[in-house]
Design a protein around this motif. Structure first.
Motif, PDB file in Angstrom:
ATOM      1  N   ARG A 199       0.831  -1.204   0.000  1.00 23.94           N
ATOM      2  CA  ARG A 199       0.000   0.000   0.000  1.00 23.94           C
ATOM      3  C   ARG A 199       0.867   1.256   0.000  1.00 23.94           C
ATOM      4  O   ARG A 199       0.574   2.224  -0.679  1.00 23.94           O
ATOM      5  CB  ARG A 199      -0.935   0.006   1.198  1.00 23.94           C
ATOM      6  CG  ARG A 199      -2.046  -0.985   1.076  1.00 23.94           C
ATOM      7  CD  ARG A 199      -2.953  -0.943   2.259  1.00 23.94           C
ATOM      8  NE  ARG A 199      -4.027  -1.910   2.109  1.00 23.94           N
ATOM      9  CZ  ARG A 199      -4.793  -2.298   3.087  1.00 23.94           C
ATOM     10  NH1 ARG A 199      -4.626  -1.799   4.308  1.00 23.94           N
ATOM     11  NH2 ARG A 199      -5.745  -3.178   2.876  1.00 23.94           N
ATOM     12  N   ARG A 200       1.909   1.240   0.788  1.00 25.53           N
ATOM     13  CA  ARG A 200       2.816   2.384   0.849  1.00 25.53           C
ATOM     14  C   ARG A 200       3.473   2.619  -0.501  1.00 25.53           C
ATOM     15  O   ARG A 200       3.580   3.753  -0.962  1.00 25.53           O
ATOM     16  CB  ARG A 200       3.882   2.160   1.914  1.00 25.53           C
ATOM     17  CG  ARG A 200       4.772   3.370   2.134  1.00 25.53           C
ATOM     18  CD  ARG A 200       5.819   3.157   3.221  1.00 25.53           C
ATOM     19  NE  ARG A 200       5.237   2.752   4.486  1.00 25.53           N
ATOM     20  CZ  ARG A 200       5.482   1.583   5.086  1.00 25.53           C
ATOM     21  NH1 ARG A 200       6.283   0.707   4.536  1.00 25.53           N
ATOM     22  NH2 ARG A 200       4.924   1.292   6.240  1.00 25.53           N
ATOM     23  N   ARG A 222       2.237   1.799  -3.437  1.00 24.73           N
ATOM     24  CA  ARG A 222       1.226   2.345  -4.360  1.00 24.73           C
ATOM     25  C   ARG A 222       0.991   3.829  -4.101  1.00 24.73           C
ATOM     26  O   ARG A 222       0.874   4.621  -5.028  1.00 24.73           O
ATOM     27  CB  ARG A 222      -0.084   1.570  -4.227  1.00 24.73           C
ATOM     28  CG  ARG A 222      -0.052   0.261  -4.997  1.00 24.73           C
ATOM     29  CD  ARG A 222      -1.417  -0.369  -5.044  1.00 24.73           C
ATOM     30  NE  ARG A 222      -1.709  -0.880  -3.692  1.00 24.73           N
ATOM     31  CZ  ARG A 222      -2.910  -0.980  -3.167  1.00 24.73           C
ATOM     32  NH1 ARG A 222      -3.960  -0.608  -3.853  1.00 24.73           N
ATOM     33  NH2 ARG A 222      -3.093  -1.460  -1.961  1.00 24.73           N
ATOM     34  N   LEU A 223       0.949   4.217  -2.828  1.00 23.44           N
ATOM     35  CA  LEU A 223       0.780   5.628  -2.502  1.00 23.44           C
ATOM     36  C   LEU A 223       1.980   6.451  -2.956  1.00 23.44           C
ATOM     37  O   LEU A 223       1.827   7.567  -3.454  1.00 23.44           O
ATOM     38  CB  LEU A 223       0.555   5.806  -1.004  1.00 23.44           C
ATOM     39  CG  LEU A 223      -0.828   5.445  -0.489  1.00 23.44           C
ATOM     40  CD1 LEU A 223      -0.852   5.513   1.030  1.00 23.44           C
ATOM     41  CD2 LEU A 223      -1.869   6.371  -1.068  1.00 23.44           C
ATOM     42  N   ASP A 224       3.178   5.893  -2.794  1.00 18.14           N
ATOM     43  CA  ASP A 224       4.379   6.585  -3.260  1.00 18.14           C
ATOM     44  C   ASP A 224       4.328   6.807  -4.761  1.00 18.14           C
ATOM     45  O   ASP A 224       4.646   7.891  -5.254  1.00 18.14           O
ATOM     46  CB  ASP A 224       5.640   5.799  -2.895  1.00 18.14           C
ATOM     47  CG  ASP A 224       5.998   5.919  -1.424  1.00 18.14           C
ATOM     48  OD1 ASP A 224       5.473   6.839  -0.757  1.00 18.14           O
ATOM     49  OD2 ASP A 224       6.792   5.092  -0.946  1.00 18.14           O
ATOM     50  N   ALA A 264       1.651   6.905  -6.680  1.00 16.44           N
ATOM     51  CA  ALA A 264       0.589   7.871  -6.988  1.00 16.44           C
ATOM     52  C   ALA A 264       1.052   9.292  -6.682  1.00 16.44           C
ATOM     53  O   ALA A 264       0.789  10.216  -7.451  1.00 16.44           O
ATOM     54  CB  ALA A 264      -0.672   7.535  -6.194  1.00 16.44           C
ATOM     55  N   GLY A 265       1.753   9.467  -5.580  1.00 20.24           N
ATOM     56  CA  GLY A 265       2.289  10.783  -5.232  1.00 20.24           C
ATOM     57  C   GLY A 265       3.305  11.264  -6.247  1.00 20.24           C
ATOM     58  O   GLY A 265       3.312  12.436  -6.624  1.00 20.24           O
TER      59      GLY A 265
END
Length: 96
Positions: A20-21, A23-25, A27-28
């Motif tokens: 999850r981290r 994927r967030l990275d 996306a950011g």
């Protein structure tokens, strides 16, 4: 105390959090990259990009000023009351 899901191991929970981290990275990073391409026209150069950003900022500020003026003209008593209240609060804060 009973485990909610006894089949999960600590490593699996960590892997899910890491996924999850990641994927967030990603996306950011995409979001930042898109913002940079809009803000800075790399082929035009930094000076032109800054001028473009300033022009955009000026247009935004003008639109906001027009909106504020129209709202003040629509309801002058309400605007005056708000201005008076803000002035009193600033005065009280500065007195301290």
């Amino acid at each position: 105390m009973a485990d909610i899901n006894p089949t999960l191991k600590d490593e699996e929970i960590t892997d899910v959090a890491d996924d999850r981290r990641a994927r967030l990275d990603r996306a950011g990073d995409r979001w930042i990259e898109q913002g940079e391409t809009r803000s800075f026209a790399r082929d035009a150069g930094l000076r032109q990009a800054v001028r473009s950003d300033l022009a955009t900022s000026r247009d935004w500020a003008r639109e906001r000023a027009e909106l504020a003026r129209s709202r003040i003209e629509d309801k002058p008593l309400k605007a005056t009351t708000y201005a008076l209240g803000v002035g009193v609060l600033i005065g009280l804060l500065l007195r301290r």
